[in-house]
Write an enzyme that holds these catalytic residues in place. Sequence first.
Site, mmCIF file in Angstrom:
data_model
loop_
_atom_site.group_PDB
_atom_site.id
_atom_site.type_symbol
_atom_site.label_atom_id
_atom_site.label_comp_id
_atom_site.label_asym_id
_atom_site.label_seq_id
_atom_site.Cartn_x
_atom_site.Cartn_y
_atom_site.Cartn_z
ATOM 1 N N HIS A 86 0.863 -1.025 -0.118
ATOM 2 C CA HIS A 86 -0.140 -0.068 0.061
ATOM 3 C C HIS A 86 0.947 1.209 -0.025
ATOM 4 O O HIS A 86 0.326 2.358 -0.372
ATOM 5 C CB HIS A 86 -0.756 -0.118 1.284
ATOM 6 N N HIS A 115 6.059 6.859 6.200
ATOM 7 C CA HIS A 115 5.670 6.204 4.887
ATOM 8 C C HIS A 115 5.152 7.321 4.048
ATOM 9 O O HIS A 115 5.141 8.563 4.312
ATOM 10 C CB HIS A 115 4.450 5.204 5.052
ATOM 11 N N HIS A 117 2.598 8.712 0.525
ATOM 12 C CA HIS A 117 1.575 8.675 -0.459
ATOM 13 C C HIS A 117 1.717 9.498 -1.601
ATOM 14 O O HIS A 117 2.238 10.584 -1.475
ATOM 15 C CB HIS A 117 0.052 9.240 0.323
ATOM 16 N N GLU A 127 -2.624 13.542 0.625
ATOM 17 C CA GLU A 127 -3.619 12.901 1.209
ATOM 18 C C GLU A 127 -4.460 14.274 1.671
ATOM 19 O O GLU A 127 -5.613 14.542 1.188
ATOM 20 C CB GLU A 127 -3.613 12.020 2.332
ATOM 21 N N HIS A 140 4.322 10.940 5.914
ATOM 22 C CA HIS A 140 3.721 10.684 7.360
ATOM 23 C C HIS A 140 4.659 10.309 8.483
ATOM 24 O O HIS A 140 5.191 9.074 8.204
ATOM 25 C CB HIS A 140 2.376 9.934 7.303
ATOM 26 N N THR A 222 -5.559 7.104 7.988
ATOM 27 C CA THR A 222 -6.190 7.397 6.509
ATOM 28 C C THR A 222 -6.007 6.018 5.989
ATOM 29 O O THR A 222 -6.544 6.097 4.740
ATOM 30 C CB THR A 222 -5.131 8.563 6.044
ATOM 31 N N THR A 223 -5.988 4.928 6.574
ATOM 32 C CA THR A 223 -6.117 3.773 5.942
ATOM 33 C C THR A 223 -6.739 2.989 7.003
ATOM 34 O O THR A 223 -6.901 2.981 8.326
ATOM 35 C CB THR A 223 -4.692 3.078 5.816
#
Length: 295
Positions: A86, A115, A117, A127, A140, A222-223
């Site tokens: 992911h 991590h 995005h 995000e 993040h 957010t996941t």
Amino acid sequence: MVAIQVVICVSLLLVQGALGGGGSEWTYTGQHGPLHWGSMFQSCAGNRQSPINIETLNVKQEYWKPLSLKNYEKAPSRMRVKNNGHSAQVEIDAPVAPRVSGGGLKGEYIFAQFHFHWGADSTLGSEHTIDGVRYPMELHMVHYKGSYGTLGEAVKRRDGLAVLGVMLEVSNSDNPALAPLATALLNVTDAEMYAEISAMYPLKAFLPRNIEKFYRYEGSLTTPTCNEVVTWTVFDEAISISERQLEFFRSLHPSELEEVPILVNNFRPVQPLGPREIRQRNKLVPRTMVACTPF
């Protein structure tokens, strides 16, 4: 001193191991994508969800002390990157765990991992959005509250996690701190692969120079499982990344459940702010009333 491993060897991005939940079925595409998370995971349908759009004209000023970053300037003894299907997730070993406090945070939070995005191109990827603007990437830095002892206990508490959100914007030149990581991504093209990062920069290298201006709100992961346990700190200033470096991230392969061949657009759409307040640190001290003695 023996290095203290400051990560728990589960995917802290997903926090599935800590929660004891199954949760690996979710994706960013298709029938298990973000539009369906609320029906798959009860928490994802909550009223304090993340990410959000930050409207800078609609923030409340706060006169907090500056953020205090302990051991952020010290290079780790080991740094690894994992393609967890992911995201690209970075874990470190360090003699002393990096910690964050101050800046309006209620307590001290211990670093766990960071991590990213990103998007299929540089018109999208982050995000959070700021005044509707979406950056090509968002980083993040995840921390858990030290007084709760473990990540597993922290994710059960409303104030259990503190995440620092950093926007990345495109530069004509490579970001030196991201160069070793980008190279290591060549060795984790498939999901669940790990690779060592050869040159280890301190965490401070992944933060903007100006950390005094930031936005704060109460939100969620957010996941999935979208636990509403996160105190968010989103910096106003971005750091740089080149298009060449972004392509290393866009070359990763996602989990087998995804309906796309490459790992891109791994961001959740913005969620309703609702009655929540977004706060901004104002470093200026408010003026006090001064009594004037008439002549």
